[in-house]
Design an enzyme around this catalytic site. Structure first.
Site, short mmCIF file in Angstrom:
data_model
loop_
_atom_site.label_atom_id
_atom_site.label_comp_id
_atom_site.label_asym_id
_atom_site.label_seq_id
_atom_site.Cartn_x
_atom_site.Cartn_y
_atom_site.Cartn_z
N ARG A 18 0.83 -0.88 0.02
CA ARG A 18 0.09 -0.28 -0.03
C ARG A 18 1.20 2.02 -0.25
O ARG A 18 0.22 2.05 -0.26
CB ARG A 18 -1.21 -0.06 1.25
CG ARG A 18 -1.75 -0.89 0.70
CD ARG A 18 -2.94 -1.08 2.28
NE ARG A 18 -2.11 -1.77 3.69
CZ ARG A 18 -2.20 -1.20 4.49
NH1 ARG A 18 -3.62 -0.35 5.08
NH2 ARG A 18 -2.13 -1.35 5.72
N ASN A 36 -6.65 -2.73 1.83
CA ASN A 36 -7.29 -3.95 1.91
C ASN A 36 -7.85 -4.48 1.81
O ASN A 36 -8.48 -4.10 2.58
CB ASN A 36 -5.80 -4.13 3.72
CG ASN A 36 -4.45 -4.09 3.22
OD1 ASN A 36 -3.54 -4.86 2.18
ND2 ASN A 36 -3.53 -4.58 3.87
#
Length: 90
Positions: A18, A36
């Protein structure tokens, strides 16, 4: 301006993916978000010109050192409001 939703499959959680996505988006000045998912995938929502989005998608696999993207699904999201920055969502 287009908005794409990218769904990354593979080893994409627990490896700094990320943050790598955020750094690439910020480097390219593209707004959006990354999060996520419970099933182990990662969702990226990104806005830009079609050519910028194609470039972002092409550079994404090399942006994260430890991630291993096995599949990257792409969906165009019509009629999205303009975003102004990039965020990592929890």
């Amino acid at each position: 301006m287009q908005t794409w939703e990218l769904l990354a499959h593979g080893v994409v959680q627990g490896v700094g993916f990320r943050w790598s996505v955020q750094m690439l988006a910020q480097k390219m000045h593209l707004p959006g978000s990354v999060r996520n998912n419970p099933d182990g995938t990662v969702t990226i929502v990104i806005q830009g010109t079609p050519s910028d989005l194609v470039k972002f998608k092409a550079e994404l696999p090399g942006a994260a050192t430890y991630a291993q993207i096995s599949r990257l699904d792409t969906k165009v999201l019509p009629d999205m409001e303009q975003m102004h920055s990039f965020h990592v969502l929890y």
